[in-house]
Design an enzyme around this catalytic site. Structure first.
Site, PDB file in Angstrom:
ATOM      1  N   GLY A 278       0.813  -1.210   0.000  1.00  0.00           N
ATOM      2  CA  GLY A 278       0.000   0.000   0.000  1.00  0.00           C
ATOM      3  C   GLY A 278       0.844   1.256   0.000  1.00  0.00           C
ATOM      4  O   GLY A 278       2.074   1.202   0.091  1.00  0.00           O
ATOM      5  N   GLN A 279       0.168   2.407  -0.073  1.00  0.00           N
ATOM      6  CA  GLN A 279       0.920   3.658  -0.208  1.00  0.00           C
ATOM      7  C   GLN A 279       1.796   3.943   1.013  1.00  0.00           C
ATOM      8  O   GLN A 279       2.948   4.368   0.867  1.00  0.00           O
ATOM      9  CB  GLN A 279      -0.030   4.823  -0.488  1.00  0.00           C
ATOM     10  CG  GLN A 279      -1.126   5.047   0.532  1.00  0.00           C
ATOM     11  CD  GLN A 279      -2.053   6.196   0.137  1.00  0.00           C
ATOM     12  OE1 GLN A 279      -1.913   6.786  -0.923  1.00  0.00           O
ATOM     13  NE2 GLN A 279      -3.007   6.499   0.991  1.00  0.00           N
ATOM     14  N   LEU A 280       1.293   3.684   2.212  1.00  0.00           N
ATOM     15  CA  LEU A 280       2.106   3.917   3.402  1.00  0.00           C
ATOM     16  C   LEU A 280       3.194   2.856   3.535  1.00  0.00           C
ATOM     17  O   LEU A 280       4.342   3.179   3.872  1.00  0.00           O
ATOM     18  CB  LEU A 280       1.221   3.934   4.644  1.00  0.00           C
ATOM     19  CG  LEU A 280       1.935   4.153   5.974  1.00  0.00           C
ATOM     20  CD1 LEU A 280       2.760   5.431   5.972  1.00  0.00           C
ATOM     21  CD2 LEU A 280       0.928   4.161   7.125  1.00  0.00           C
TER      22      LEU A 280
ATOM     23  N   ASP B  86      -1.271 -13.422   5.057  1.00  0.00           N
ATOM     24  CA  ASP B  86      -2.662 -13.220   5.448  1.00  0.00           C
ATOM     25  C   ASP B  86      -2.677 -12.970   6.949  1.00  0.00           C
ATOM     26  O   ASP B  86      -2.449 -13.892   7.743  1.00  0.00           O
ATOM     27  CB  ASP B  86      -3.481 -14.462   5.092  1.00  0.00           C
ATOM     28  CG  ASP B  86      -4.933 -14.352   5.537  1.00  0.00           C
ATOM     29  OD1 ASP B  86      -5.320 -13.325   6.117  1.00  0.00           O
ATOM     30  OD2 ASP B  86      -5.682 -15.337   5.310  1.00  0.00           O
TER      31      ASP B  86
ATOM     32  N   TYR C 287      -8.516  -3.142   5.179  1.00  0.00           N
ATOM     33  CA  TYR C 287      -9.580  -3.099   4.173  1.00  0.00           C
ATOM     34  C   TYR C 287     -10.011  -1.646   4.090  1.00  0.00           C
ATOM     35  O   TYR C 287     -10.518  -1.085   5.066  1.00  0.00           O
ATOM     36  CB  TYR C 287     -10.733  -4.000   4.626  1.00  0.00           C
ATOM     37  CG  TYR C 287     -11.926  -4.025   3.688  1.00  0.00           C
ATOM     38  CD1 TYR C 287     -12.144  -5.114   2.848  1.00  0.00           C
ATOM     39  CD2 TYR C 287     -12.852  -2.989   3.663  1.00  0.00           C
ATOM     40  CE1 TYR C 287     -13.244  -5.161   1.996  1.00  0.00           C
ATOM     41  CE2 TYR C 287     -13.956  -3.019   2.817  1.00  0.00           C
ATOM     42  CZ  TYR C 287     -14.143  -4.102   1.997  1.00  0.00           C
ATOM     43  OH  TYR C 287     -15.237  -4.143   1.162  1.00  0.00           O
TER      44      TYR C 287
ATOM     45  N   THR D  88      -7.675   5.195  11.905  1.00  0.00           N
ATOM     46  CA  THR D  88      -8.273   6.210  11.040  1.00  0.00           C
ATOM     47  C   THR D  88      -9.164   7.187  11.793  1.00  0.00           C
ATOM     48  O   THR D  88      -9.678   6.878  12.882  1.00  0.00           O
ATOM     49  CB  THR D  88      -9.120   5.503   9.957  1.00  0.00           C
ATOM     50  OG1 THR D  88      -9.824   6.470   9.175  1.00  0.00           O
ATOM     51  CG2 THR D  88     -10.145   4.574  10.579  1.00  0.00           C
ATOM     52  N   ASP D  89      -9.372   8.345  11.175  1.00  0.00           N
ATOM     53  CA  ASP D  89     -10.316   9.331  11.690  1.00  0.00           C
ATOM     54  C   ASP D  89     -11.757   8.816  11.677  1.00  0.00           C
ATOM     55  O   ASP D  89     -12.611   9.336  12.390  1.00  0.00           O
ATOM     56  CB  ASP D  89     -10.229  10.615  10.862  1.00  0.00           C
ATOM     57  CG  ASP D  89     -10.425  10.376   9.372  1.00  0.00           C
ATOM     58  OD1 ASP D  89      -9.735   9.493   8.822  1.00  0.00           O
ATOM     59  OD2 ASP D  89     -11.248  11.070   8.750  1.00  0.00           O
TER      60      ASP D  89
ATOM     61  N   TYR E 183     -17.042   0.649   7.797  1.00  0.00           N
ATOM     62  CA  TYR E 183     -15.586   0.786   7.796  1.00  0.00           C
ATOM     63  C   TYR E 183     -15.099   1.329   9.137  1.00  0.00           C
ATOM     64  O   TYR E 183     -14.166   0.779   9.741  1.00  0.00           O
ATOM     65  CB  TYR E 183     -15.156   1.714   6.662  1.00  0.00           C
ATOM     66  CG  TYR E 183     -13.709   2.135   6.721  1.00  0.00           C
ATOM     67  CD1 TYR E 183     -12.693   1.229   6.428  1.00  0.00           C
ATOM     68  CD2 TYR E 183     -13.359   3.442   7.063  1.00  0.00           C
ATOM     69  CE1 TYR E 183     -11.358   1.610   6.485  1.00  0.00           C
ATOM     70  CE2 TYR E 183     -12.033   3.833   7.118  1.00  0.00           C
ATOM     71  CZ  TYR E 183     -11.032   2.913   6.835  1.00  0.00           C
ATOM     72  OH  TYR E 183      -9.708   3.301   6.903  1.00  0.00           O
TER      73      TYR E 183
ATOM     74  N   LYS F 297     -12.708  -0.596  11.954  1.00  0.00           N
ATOM     75  CA  LYS F 297     -11.432  -0.056  12.407  1.00  0.00           C
ATOM     76  C   LYS F 297     -11.434   0.161  13.919  1.00  0.00           C
ATOM     77  O   LYS F 297     -10.426  -0.063  14.594  1.00  0.00           O
ATOM     78  CB  LYS F 297     -11.124   1.253  11.690  1.00  0.00           C
ATOM     79  CG  LYS F 297     -10.820   1.093  10.201  1.00  0.00           C
ATOM     80  CD  LYS F 297      -9.548   0.306   9.951  1.00  0.00           C
ATOM     81  CE  LYS F 297      -8.305   1.078  10.285  1.00  0.00           C
ATOM     82  NZ  LYS F 297      -7.062   0.347   9.921  1.00  0.00           N
TER      83      LYS F 297
END
Length: 288
Positions: free
Chosen positions: A21-23, A43, A66, A106-107, A130, A134
């Protein structure tokens, strides 16, 4: 933000999950010696597989998640598997072998209805599948892994692929005008800066267990888009404001998701610079 040499802050072996992923990719650019596992290589819901790759003293940076926010509304099972079960498995494995977990959140765990930046100890009240997945992952990590940290961030981009900045750069070429919502506020966060901050945290086991890390300041998506246009030499007035009703989606976006970075600074960690300065560097990097 000045680049941090991982060797000066981290002596333990680094393990990066969600490395594709990007991070994850930004972490590996700065810590190429880290053990990296993409989605197809590990996994994180498989306890045996996770246990087989961890060693005592490891610092695990969990970037696996996800992230299909809208799709989660109709596929809660997959969202909870990736965002709750997986982190729980990682946390239990880390606790068992004596590794330390840094879990990215996440926010979206907040309701998004505040009028001031969210602190780490503010009540969570996610409004989407989502966000709930999280939040469940956060709780599992904190309960199962005594050495773990949860780091919430928001509006992460690299300027490449299909993220917001890359999309605005593409739309500037394709359209005369672009409509962007102006009634959602957050803190745009450059993945490169976040990666540097996480590597600093990797060397700070004494830091608080829950932290917020974003570039400083706040903006609407409209403000952010205009800054992208200006940064690439385009006329920012070609970006036009609209409200969220113009883009109805299955998952309701937070109206306000600015995260307070007070906990990060109070811990003595290097504050992430302003989102405007970070965006300037991101855009200059795209031209190289």
């Amino acid at each position: 933000m000045t680049a941090i040499s991982p060797s000066s802050t981290v002596t333990a072996r680094l393990v990066v999950t969600g490395a594709g992923g990007q991070l994850g990719r930004e972490l590996l650019r700065r810590a190429p010696a880290a053990r990296a596992f993409g989605r197809g290589e590990l996994d994180i819901t498989d306890a045996d597989a996770v246990g087989a790759v961890l060693e005592p003293g490891d610092v695990v940076l969990n970037c696996a998640a996800y992230t299909a926010v809208d799709q989660a509304e109709s596929d809660a099972e997959a969202a909870f598997a990736g965002n709750a079960t997986g982190p729980a498995v990682l946390a239990a494995a880390c606790a068992r072998v004596g590794a330390r977990l840094i879990h990215i959140s996440t926010d979206y765990v907040f309701a998004g209805t505040s009028d001031k930046p969210y602190e780490t100890d503010d009540p969570t009240d996610p409004a989407t599948v989502y966000g709930r997945s999280k939040s469940a992952g956060e709780q599992a990590v904190l309960e199962l892994a005594p050495l773990a940290h949860v780091v919430r961030t928001a509006w992460v981009y690299t300027g490449r692929g299909s993220d917001f900045v890359a999309t605005m750069v593409r739309l500037e070429r394709e359209r005369d005008t672009v409509d962007v919502v102006s009634d959602q506020l957050g803190s745009p966060t450059y993945a490169a800066d976040l990666a540097e901050g996480l590597l600093e945290l990797a060397g700070r086991p004494d830091a608080p267990r829950v932290l917020h890390a974003t570039n400083s300041g706040q903006a609407s998506w409209f403000d952010f888009a205009r800054a992208v246009f200006a940064g690439i030499g385009a006329d920012p007035t070609r970006v036009r404001p609209c409200d969220s009703t113009a883009f109805p989606r299955p998952a309701r976006r937070p109206a306000y998701s600015v995260l307070s970075n007070r906990s990060w600074a109070d811990a003595g960690l290097t504050p992430l610079r302003s989102w405007e300065a970070a965006l300037g560097d991101a855009l200059s990097g795209l031209s190289r």
